[in-house]
Design a protein around this motif. Structure first.
Motif, PDB file in Angstrom:
ATOM      1  N   GLY A  73       3.788  32.447  39.663  1.00  0.00           N
ATOM      2  CA  GLY A  73       3.063  31.330  39.091  1.00  0.00           C
ATOM      3  C   GLY A  73       3.815  30.004  39.076  1.00  0.00           C
ATOM      4  N   TYR A  74       3.113  28.995  38.643  1.00  0.00           N
ATOM      5  CA  TYR A  74       3.562  27.607  38.712  1.00  0.00           C
ATOM      6  C   TYR A  74       4.808  27.344  37.874  1.00  0.00           C
ATOM      7  CZ  TYR A  74       3.060  22.474  38.508  1.00  0.00           C
ATOM      8  OH  TYR A  74       3.267  21.122  38.586  1.00  0.00           O
ATOM      9  N   GLU A  75       4.816  27.839  36.642  1.00  0.00           N
ATOM     10  CA  GLU A  75       5.919  27.523  35.730  1.00  0.00           C
ATOM     11  C   GLU A  75       7.242  28.100  36.222  1.00  0.00           C
ATOM     12  OE1 GLU A  75       2.907  28.502  34.755  1.00  0.00           O
ATOM     13  OE2 GLU A  75       2.267  26.592  33.855  1.00  0.00           O
ATOM     14  N   VAL A  76       7.191  29.277  36.847  1.00  0.00           N
ATOM     15  CA  VAL A  76       8.414  29.884  37.384  1.00  0.00           C
ATOM     16  C   VAL A  76       8.971  29.037  38.526  1.00  0.00           C
ATOM     17  CG1 VAL A  76       9.312  31.876  38.661  1.00  0.00           C
ATOM     18  CG2 VAL A  76       7.921  32.230  36.617  1.00  0.00           C
ATOM     19  N   ILE A  77       8.103  28.552  39.390  1.00  0.00           N
ATOM     20  CA  ILE A  77       8.566  27.651  40.458  1.00  0.00           C
ATOM     21  C   ILE A  77       9.146  26.377  39.857  1.00  0.00           C
ATOM     22  CG2 ILE A  77       7.855  26.243  42.429  1.00  0.00           C
ATOM     23  CD1 ILE A  77       5.753  28.326  43.081  1.00  0.00           C
ATOM     24  N   ARG A  78       8.467  25.821  38.873  1.00  0.00           N
ATOM     25  CA  ARG A  78       8.942  24.586  38.231  1.00  0.00           C
ATOM     26  C   ARG A  78      10.341  24.758  37.650  1.00  0.00           C
ATOM     27  NH1 ARG A  78       6.085  23.919  32.867  1.00  0.00           N
ATOM     28  NH2 ARG A  78       7.649  25.543  32.448  1.00  0.00           N
ATOM     29  N   ASP A  79      10.539  25.840  36.908  1.00  0.00           N
ATOM     30  CA  ASP A  79      11.845  26.062  36.275  1.00  0.00           C
ATOM     31  C   ASP A  79      12.932  26.290  37.319  1.00  0.00           C
ATOM     32  OD1 ASP A  79      10.501  25.817  33.898  1.00  0.00           O
ATOM     33  OD2 ASP A  79      10.473  27.967  33.457  1.00  0.00           O
ATOM     34  N   TYR A  80      12.591  26.955  38.380  1.00  0.00           N
ATOM     35  CA  TYR A  80      13.533  27.189  39.476  1.00  0.00           C
ATOM     36  C   TYR A  80      13.947  25.874  40.127  1.00  0.00           C
ATOM     37  CZ  TYR A  80      14.901  28.800  44.210  1.00  0.00           C
ATOM     38  OH  TYR A  80      15.544  29.020  45.407  1.00  0.00           O
ATOM     39  N   LEU A  81      12.975  25.051  40.465  1.00  0.00           N
ATOM     40  CA  LEU A  81      13.278  23.767  41.111  1.00  0.00           C
ATOM     41  C   LEU A  81      14.089  22.865  40.190  1.00  0.00           C
ATOM     42  CD1 LEU A  81       9.942  22.895  42.985  1.00  0.00           C
ATOM     43  CD2 LEU A  81      11.880  24.252  43.764  1.00  0.00           C
ATOM     44  N   ASN A  82      13.792  22.904  38.900  1.00  0.00           N
ATOM     45  CA  ASN A  82      14.540  22.070  37.946  1.00  0.00           C
ATOM     46  C   ASN A  82      16.005  22.488  37.853  1.00  0.00           C
ATOM     47  OD1 ASN A  82      12.327  20.502  37.306  1.00  0.00           O
ATOM     48  ND2 ASN A  82      11.811  21.628  35.455  1.00  0.00           N
ATOM     49  N   ALA A  83      16.265  23.764  38.080  1.00  0.00           N
ATOM     50  CA  ALA A  83      17.640  24.273  37.955  1.00  0.00           C
ATOM     51  C   ALA A  83      18.460  24.100  39.232  1.00  0.00           C
ATOM     52  CB  ALA A  83      17.603  25.753  37.572  1.00  0.00           C
ATOM     53  N   MET A  84      17.802  23.742  40.320  1.00  0.00           N
ATOM     54  CA  MET A  84      18.487  23.630  41.613  1.00  0.00           C
ATOM     55  C   MET A  84      19.105  22.253  41.799  1.00  0.00           C
ATOM     56  SD  MET A  84      18.208  26.474  43.454  1.00  0.00           S
ATOM     57  CE  MET A  84      17.940  26.265  45.218  1.00  0.00           C
ATOM     58  N   ASN A  85      20.315  22.234  42.351  1.00  0.00           N
ATOM     59  CA  ASN A  85      20.922  20.963  42.755  1.00  0.00           C
ATOM     60  C   ASN A  85      20.358  20.476  44.078  1.00  0.00           C
ATOM     61  OD1 ASN A  85      22.561  21.045  40.487  1.00  0.00           O
ATOM     62  ND2 ASN A  85      24.304  21.943  41.567  1.00  0.00           N
ATOM     63  N   ALA A  86      19.936  21.402  44.907  1.00  0.00           N
ATOM     64  CA  ALA A  86      19.408  21.066  46.230  1.00  0.00           C
ATOM     65  C   ALA A  86      17.986  20.518  46.121  1.00  0.00           C
ATOM     66  CB  ALA A  86      19.420  22.308  47.118  1.00  0.00           C
ATOM     67  N   LYS A  87      17.557  19.834  47.167  1.00  0.00           N
ATOM     68  CA  LYS A  87      16.190  19.312  47.253  1.00  0.00           C
ATOM     69  C   LYS A  87      15.290  20.344  47.933  1.00  0.00           C
ATOM     70  CE  LYS A  87      16.549  14.261  47.339  1.00  0.00           C
ATOM     71  NZ  LYS A  87      16.254  13.036  48.126  1.00  0.00           N
ATOM     72  N   CYS A  88      14.095  20.515  47.369  1.00  0.00           N
ATOM     73  CA  CYS A  88      13.107  21.404  47.971  1.00  0.00           C
ATOM     74  C   CYS A  88      12.190  20.597  48.877  1.00  0.00           C
ATOM     75  CB  CYS A  88      12.286  22.109  46.895  1.00  0.00           C
ATOM     76  SG  CYS A  88      11.124  23.311  47.571  1.00  0.00           S
ATOM     77  N   LEU A  89      12.238  20.907  50.166  1.00  0.00           N
ATOM     78  CA  LEU A  89      11.396  20.243  51.155  1.00  0.00           C
ATOM     79  C   LEU A  89      10.241  21.167  51.505  1.00  0.00           C
ATOM     80  CD1 LEU A  89      14.204  18.912  53.532  1.00  0.00           C
ATOM     81  CD2 LEU A  89      13.044  17.662  51.696  1.00  0.00           C
ATOM     82  N   CYS A  90       9.038  20.795  51.132  1.00  0.00           N
ATOM     83  CA  CYS A  90       7.872  21.624  51.437  1.00  0.00           C
ATOM     84  C   CYS A  90       6.683  20.702  51.679  1.00  0.00           C
ATOM     85  CB  CYS A  90       7.590  22.603  50.308  1.00  0.00           C
ATOM     86  SG  CYS A  90       7.060  24.224  50.895  1.00  0.00           S
ATOM     87  N   ALA A  91       6.559  20.253  52.912  1.00  0.00           N
ATOM     88  CA  ALA A  91       5.603  19.203  53.250  1.00  0.00           C
ATOM     89  C   ALA A  91       4.158  19.656  53.172  1.00  0.00           C
ATOM     90  CB  ALA A  91       5.913  18.671  54.657  1.00  0.00           C
ATOM     91  N   ASN A  92       3.927  20.968  53.185  1.00  0.00           N
ATOM     92  CA  ASN A  92       2.530  21.429  53.131  1.00  0.00           C
ATOM     93  C   ASN A  92       2.177  22.069  51.789  1.00  0.00           C
ATOM     94  OD1 ASN A  92       4.109  23.780  53.739  1.00  0.00           O
ATOM     95  ND2 ASN A  92       2.282  24.823  54.498  1.00  0.00           N
ATOM     96  N   VAL A  93       2.941  21.743  50.751  1.00  0.00           N
ATOM     97  CA  VAL A  93       2.584  22.188  49.402  1.00  0.00           C
ATOM     98  C   VAL A  93       2.259  20.963  48.557  1.00  0.00           C
ATOM     99  CG1 VAL A  93       3.373  23.307  47.288  1.00  0.00           C
ATOM    100  CG2 VAL A  93       3.924  24.307  49.506  1.00  0.00           C
ATOM    101  N   GLU A  94       1.034  20.904  48.074  1.00  0.00           N
ATOM    102  CA  GLU A  94       0.603  19.823  47.196  1.00  0.00           C
ATOM    103  C   GLU A  94       0.729  20.275  45.744  1.00  0.00           C
ATOM    104  OE1 GLU A  94      -3.327  18.652  48.264  1.00  0.00           O
ATOM    105  OE2 GLU A  94      -2.808  18.245  50.367  1.00  0.00           O
ATOM    106  N   ASP A  95       1.376  19.465  44.937  1.00  0.00           N
ATOM    107  CA  ASP A  95       1.609  19.779  43.527  1.00  0.00           C
ATOM    108  C   ASP A  95       0.471  19.206  42.691  1.00  0.00           C
ATOM    109  OD1 ASP A  95       2.544  20.239  40.989  1.00  0.00           O
ATOM    110  OD2 ASP A  95       4.106  18.699  41.082  1.00  0.00           O
ATOM    111  N   LEU A  96      -0.469  20.064  42.307  1.00  0.00           N
ATOM    112  CA  LEU A  96      -1.619  19.604  41.529  1.00  0.00           C
ATOM    113  C   LEU A  96      -1.284  19.471  40.050  1.00  0.00           C
ATOM    114  CD1 LEU A  96      -4.393  21.850  43.175  1.00  0.00           C
ATOM    115  CD2 LEU A  96      -3.534  19.606  43.911  1.00  0.00           C
ATOM    116  N   GLY A  97      -0.174  20.097  39.629  1.00  0.00           N
ATOM    117  CA  GLY A  97       0.220  20.018  38.228  1.00  0.00           C
ATOM    118  C   GLY A  97       1.152  18.863  37.924  1.00  0.00           C
ATOM    119  N   GLY A  98       1.734  18.263  38.956  1.00  0.00           N
ATOM    120  CA  GLY A  98       2.576  17.092  38.795  1.00  0.00           C
ATOM    121  C   GLY A  98       3.945  17.333  38.184  1.00  0.00           C
TER     122      GLY A  98
END
Length: 515
Positions: free
Chosen positions: A100-125
């Motif tokens: 789900g969304y919140e798990v991805i959010r928390d993961y990305l927030n904890a990463m120092n690296a940048k997540c590049l995903c040009a074909n994923v639209e973030d509807l939750g902002g």
């Protein structure tokens, strides 16, 4: 190397599937396959990029336990390990959407690296997602990067997990990203969580679906470097229409080390010289993060050793061909778990690629070993025709060699897919391998011996993976979904064993294969 030559080094992992610690959880012993071991080996400078191709959040008991108990810990284990590696950029894999969304959010927030995903639209902002980036190395080289994930996320994933994201066509997203960066950089790199639909050596088409479109990306777009994944096929180098591509295997057992030189001879166009190799993950680990997260690892080990029940007789690891020909005690337990949860007429399940068994006394560790997937369970409405078509796909697993059964190459190449052989419960069925593929099912009765009706609707319980029709089971994928579980199959399996211990030899099927 002439004075005008500048270089880029890339360390690339993909499909690491939660392998943070150098531990084999099923065998309860050491294993070199881990992000922390790779972190120990990376000697990074200002001309090196560390990249990853996704599928990081799912795959080990550590990630399973952490995601269920994340509030107990002040760190994210996957992010900590990647940060220790000095990861610069990564993309998401299809399994990263499983929770789900919140798990991805928390993961990305904890990463120092940048997540590049040009074909994923973030509807939750709330997601730290980027479509492209350009980084300038210490030597002045400008590297333009993007990432995309297979849009089969939309096929496989539960709807509740992707309500705040939209996964679009990776081909067009990659093309748009390339247009944005190609005139602003010296070298272009696409991280693609997907694989190849063609044999890179012969050009032979291996798949007609859009699950993997790496070759099409290379044919139609002019990326310099294509970093692929998803298929778990180790390939240290293939060149497709001038695009240099690689793919590491899964579970952090190997990684790609790539060296790129960009030079210019007077009067000539600039050109790239690229070499790459697969490196076996070593036996030593990074110490600081290893020790920091050791309390989590120790909690996981204690949890895994909790006893949950027993079976009458141990199940010796079942060889794949023998199980396919004669049936599987392990699959019978999985199917009975699904049948008792659902009340469906029939059940089908599959096993992993490795021969597996169960000890007499069962712990959570044993369940995680035999069912390592975070699948949920779906009930679909099927007809006799649906079941027949699906069983014909199952029967295509076999071929005859000198009159004796063997596994068809279709299930072995380009990658091993024993997990696409389904075991059925509630049925008495027979295959005749002397008949042509597609016409091998010669008997198909209910387990009580009654005929299936052409006009009646039946219920079939299966995994969410199979319910999408993946693996060649189109008829199941086209069937109406009646309901699905919120609990994952490993949890249902644990409950079944607790409730029914000691679990006897379950006879919920009859299968015969003639040849």
């Amino acid at each position: 190397m002439n004075n005008n030559t500048r270089s880029l080094d890339i360390i690339y992992t993909s499909d690491t599937h939660g392998h943070v610690y150098p531990v084999d959880y099923a065998k309860n012993g050491p294993s070199n396959c881990s992000l922390l071991n790779i972190a120990h080996e990376i000697d990074k400078d200002g001309n090196t990029l560390v990249l990853d191709g996704g599928d990081s959040l799912q795959g080990t008991p550590l990630t399973q336990y952490y995601l269920a108990n994340s509030d107990k810990y002040s760190y994210h284990p996957i992010a900590e390990a990647f940060n220790a590696m000095g990861l610069d950029y990564f993309t998401l894999g299809n399994h990263d959407f499983n929770f789900g969304y919140e798990v991805i959010r928390d993961y990305l927030n904890a990463m120092n690296a940048k997540c590049l995903c040009a074909n994923v639209e973030d509807l939750g902002g709330e997601l730290k997602l980027y479509k492209t980036d350009i980084v300038t190395l210490d030597n002045g080289l400008r590297i333009g990067l993007s990432g995309v994930v297979t849009d089969w996320v939309n096929v496989w994933e539960q709807e509740d997990n992707i309500t705040k994201t939209r996964v679009t066509d990776p081909l067009s997203a990659a093309a748009k990203a390339l247009d944005e960066i190609k005139d602003k950089c010296d070298i272009t790199v696409l991280i693609y969580h997907g694989g190849l639909e063609e044999n890179p050596k012969t050009g032979e088409k291996m798949s007609d679906t859009t699950e993997n479109i790496g070759c099409r990306i290379a044919h139609e777009q002019d990326w310099d470097i294509l970093l692929t994944g998803h298929q778990h096929i180790a390939n240290e180098k293939f060149v497709i229409d001038g695009t240099y591509a690689v793919q590491p295997p899964a579970k952090a057992e190997k990684y790609i080390s790539m060296h790129v030189e960009m030079g210019a001879q007077q009067g000539d166009d600039e050109h790239l010289k690229i070499s790459s190799k697969l490196v076996n993950t070593g036996s030593e680990h990074e110490d600081i993060v290893y020790n920091k997260m050791l309390p989590l690892e120790q909690d996981v080990q204690r949890w895994l050793d909790i006893p949950i029940g027993s079976i009458d007789e141990p199940i010796i690891p079942e060889e794949k061909l023998d199980a396919a020909l004669n049936g599987s005690r392990l699959a019978a337990i999985f199917n009975q778990t699904q049948l008792e949860w659902s009340g469906a007429d029939f059940s089908c399940t599959s096993l992993g690629n490795d021969p597996l068994g169960l000890k007499k006394n069962i712990t959570i560790r044993d369940v995680c070993a035999v069912y390592p997937f975070s699948n949920t369970v779906f009930v679909v409405e099927v007809t006799k025709k649906t079941i027949k078509e699906s069983l014909e796909r199952v029967a295509s697993y076999f071929t005859l060699v000198d009159g004796k059964p063997a596994v068809s190459e279709e299930f072995l190449k380009p990658k091993i897919e024993h997990y696409n052989y389904d075991f059925y419960a509630g049925l008495d069925y027979e295959f005749d391998l002397r008949r042509p593929v597609g016409d091998r099912v010669v008997k198909m009765l209910r387990i009580d011996g009654t005929e299936l009706s052409d006009s009646k609707m039946y219920t079939l319980v299966t995994s969410n993976y199979r319910a999408t029709g993946t693996g060649g089971y189109k008829a199941i994928g086209e069937s109406k979904v009646l309901r699905n579980s919120t609990e994952e199959m490993p949890d249902l399996l644990q409950e079944f064993i607790k409730k029914n211990s000691p679990v006897g030899d379950i006879k919920n099927y009859r299968i015969k294969v003639t040849y």
